[in-house]
Design a protein around this motif. Sequence first.
Motif, PDB file in Angstrom:
ATOM      1  N   ALA A   1       0.829  -1.209   0.000  1.00 48.36           N
ATOM      2  CA  ALA A   1       0.000   0.000   0.000  1.00 48.36           C
ATOM      3  C   ALA A   1       0.864   1.261   0.000  1.00 48.36           C
ATOM      4  CB  ALA A   1      -0.924  -0.012   1.222  1.00 48.36           C
ATOM      5  N   LYS A   2       1.952   1.239   0.736  1.00 53.76           N
ATOM      6  CA  LYS A   2       2.832   2.411   0.786  1.00 53.76           C
ATOM      7  C   LYS A   2       3.499   2.651  -0.565  1.00 53.76           C
ATOM      8  CE  LYS A   2       3.912   2.128   5.732  1.00 53.76           C
ATOM      9  NZ  LYS A   2       4.980   1.955   6.747  1.00 53.76           N
ATOM     10  N   VAL A   3       3.834   1.587  -1.278  1.00 49.29           N
ATOM     11  CA  VAL A   3       4.469   1.741  -2.593  1.00 49.29           C
ATOM     12  C   VAL A   3       3.486   2.342  -3.580  1.00 49.29           C
ATOM     13  CG1 VAL A   3       5.451   0.491  -4.557  1.00 49.29           C
ATOM     14  CG2 VAL A   3       6.185  -0.046  -2.243  1.00 49.29           C
ATOM     15  N   LEU A   4       2.220   1.949  -3.505  1.00 46.70           N
ATOM     16  CA  LEU A   4       1.209   2.561  -4.380  1.00 46.70           C
ATOM     17  C   LEU A   4       1.107   4.057  -4.106  1.00 46.70           C
ATOM     18  CD1 LEU A   4      -1.605  -0.173  -4.290  1.00 46.70           C
ATOM     19  CD2 LEU A   4      -0.037   0.306  -6.164  1.00 46.70           C
ATOM     20  N   ASP A   5       1.152   4.431  -2.832  1.00 43.15           N
ATOM     21  CA  ASP A   5       1.122   5.866  -2.480  1.00 43.15           C
ATOM     22  C   ASP A   5       2.403   6.563  -2.936  1.00 43.15           C
ATOM     23  OD1 ASP A   5      -1.339   5.498  -1.311  1.00 43.15           O
ATOM     24  OD2 ASP A   5      -0.545   5.248   0.725  1.00 43.15           O
ATOM     25  N   ARG A   6       3.537   5.842  -2.876  1.00 44.74           N
ATOM     26  CA  ARG A   6       4.815   6.434  -3.256  1.00 44.74           C
ATOM     27  C   ARG A   6       4.819   6.806  -4.744  1.00 44.74           C
ATOM     28  NH1 ARG A   6       8.812   2.444  -1.338  1.00 44.74           N
ATOM     29  NH2 ARG A   6       7.788   2.895   0.653  1.00 44.74           N
TER      30      ARG A   6
END
Length: 880
Positions: A865-870
């Motif tokens: 999920a954090k990579v999608l936001d990144r």
Amino acid sequence: MRTAEVKRRFLEHFEQRGHTVAASAPLPAEDPNLLFVNAGMVPFKPYLLGQVTPPYPRAASVQKCIRTLDIDEVGKTTRHGTFFQMNGNFSFGDYFKEEAIRLAWDLVTKAQDDGGYGLDAERIWATVYLDDDEAYGIWRDVIGLPEARIVRRGKADNFWSMGVPGPCGPCSELYYDRGPAYGREGGPEVDEDRYMEFWNLVFMQYERGEGSGKEDFPILGDLPARNIDTGMGLERMATLLQGVDNLYEIDETRPILDAAARLAGKRYGEHSGHSAAESHPDDVRLRVVADHVRTALMLIGDGVTPANEGRGYVLRRILRRAVRAMRLLGYEDPVLPELLPVARDVMAPSYPELAADFERISSYAYGEEEAFRGTLRQGSVILDQALDTAEDRLGAATAFQLHDTYGFPIDLTVEIAGERGLAVDVAGFRELMSEQRRRAKADAQAKKSGHADTGLFRAVLDESGPTDWLAYETLETDSTVLAIFHEGAPVPVARDGQIVSVVLDKTPFYAESGGQDSDAGVLEGPSVSAEVLDVQRPVKGLVVHQVRVVGGELAAGTPVRAKVDPEWRVGARQAHSGTHVVHAALRQVLGPAALQAGSYNRPGYLRLDFSWRGGLSAETRSEIEEAANLAIRRDLPVDVRYMPLPQAREIGALALFGETYDENVRVVEIGGAWSRELCGGTHVDRSAQIGTVALTGESSVGAGQRRIEAVTGLEGFRYLARERDLVTRIAEQLNAPREELPDRIAALVERAKKAERDAQKLRDEITAGQAAQLARDAVDINGVAYIGTATDGDARALASSIRDGVPGGRAAVVAVLAKSGFVVTTNPAARDRGLSAADLVKAALEGKGGGSPEMAQGKPPTDGAKVLDRIADLIPSRLA
């Protein structure tokens, strides 16, 4: 002077001077220390070492040779060729230095009109070993060579050995000055392109021990007799006499080179000078092609076939280097169908068997190239994926997997990785390759020796003589235990439950060889019983039994009764004779090109590898099976005859390529000429005793090679009974007559395929609907539509579908997370604004992953999920 004429004059010169002309030995070497014959003296080694009494005091030959240590230098110098022919004259304790020097000098300087080579004596230089004053004096005082053209050189240059333990001695080499156009003055120590070595006279006096390199080895002592071994490079002499720059331009190689140049649209020599150091890269590649195509022709002609180890690996590497060199020259169509016939035509005058056997030779070569072209396509995809996720270099394990699993050459891996700015752990790859070869070699040796040092078996052989082998005569015999080995060491006694290796003075057991598995049976004594598990010949002449003691104690020096299991032997004879019958049936149906390339048989089972391109149809397999069983039904006689090898070849007896045979051979005939093969196995007395042959499988085992498997005898009847029962059960389940089963099953398969198509269509519709909804719900980031999501399905397919569904020509970036990987894709409008999928993936995954500006991927991160936001956070800073 054509190369064939150079060869003829050499043999005639020495035959007229009392030498017996010996035929060339095959390229695969009998010496356990060598893969290939690498010097003209190799076939004569037992005579030179005094191990065997030579049948003549002096001999001459033109020996086919292969050297691969300098394979990377092929094409770059005038001196390195993979395949070459070594003209040699040999003295076995007859003449020595002075006559050897005279014989060589007379031939090379005698006028061509008088049968010599007519070289200018004023341009010949000689080198001698540092302290060989005798040879120096002969050149100066007997031949009359000026001291300025006699050079003393050290051990690395003028002390000869095979590189392994064996005969050795000082040598004297002859060089020819080709003139200032080829390099600097000063003799061979200054420039070996200008001063070309063409003859090496070895004064074989000593035996060398173990050691490494050309200088680091001990001298064990004098040989039983002083011998002469000389070698004149046929290709090098042809180079001098034909007035060409190097051995790639002589009449046996240049036509191949010219044909390759025409295919590639190149002009050989256009940008190069006389010296090999001045060669244009295209010329080097053309030489590699010419050398390797000719080498492959000769290797396959002598029975070597492509494989992943040993001799077959060398052949495979050579073929693939030739194909790859042509690709680097810009030619990507099949190469060998164009070039191999050219090689055949130039070599057939010296080796006519190449033309007669060309169908078999070309089948292996063309099949290997076809497989390699597929390897390049498949391996390139795997390599690209690995490079996309690599950080600074490609690991050894990946490079090894590409080579071992897909056959992708390491040098090609290095080249492609280099184009992407990545290194390859070549050292680690080499170590993994070495480990694999060590394991394979150790496994093979362990099976043969029962994990014992073969030196221990040689000691038994030296002390007690060869095993009295009675496998053809009887199934039982009284024997004496000569030696017992347990876990590689000699022991006096073997106790209940132990597995040991046993040497008997005589045995009725067949030792595994010629594709036939070893016999089973027992050893019985007054107070012992042992089950025979395996029988091998770890050293020639000695039969070793691996046994499990099942009662009592087995002691060295005690008598035993050696008994072969009669049922086992019956099954083994049926299977081995069945192998011959299937081979003959194959050739009857497919033609003489379907030649056996290997076999294995045990009681009730056989497999036969044979040369053939493409699978066999069901109709062809049935025809082969019927031909085999008709031969069995005819109850053909099975006869065994012993005869000299030339006579066996003359009557058409088939030999297994790559095998070596004694001067007298065993010929097994079934129905006379219907099946006639060299064979050492056990056989039935008449073909009807085989019972039946039922083919159970046919498959590929390599480029240009197929495998048939079958069962025989009682196993054949059992197999057919199981097939009958299976068909009966299927007919009952489908409630259909047997003759309707194919149509009924085909209908069921088509229904299943239609159901799968319908299911896939439904899945596609669901994905399309999901993608359309996600596209509509895109987040706007500075005018860029961004969609980040996760899926349990195909990440690449979903990402592409979402991207293509973004309406109105808006710039779009899509990131999809799945178990299979993390994918980012961009549409043209996004790329016009400076957004690259590869850049976004590498930034989000901290340098890992890669691909193209349109689509890139990496390993699925743990913080998905954090990579999608990144990705969303990265978009504004990447906009142009």
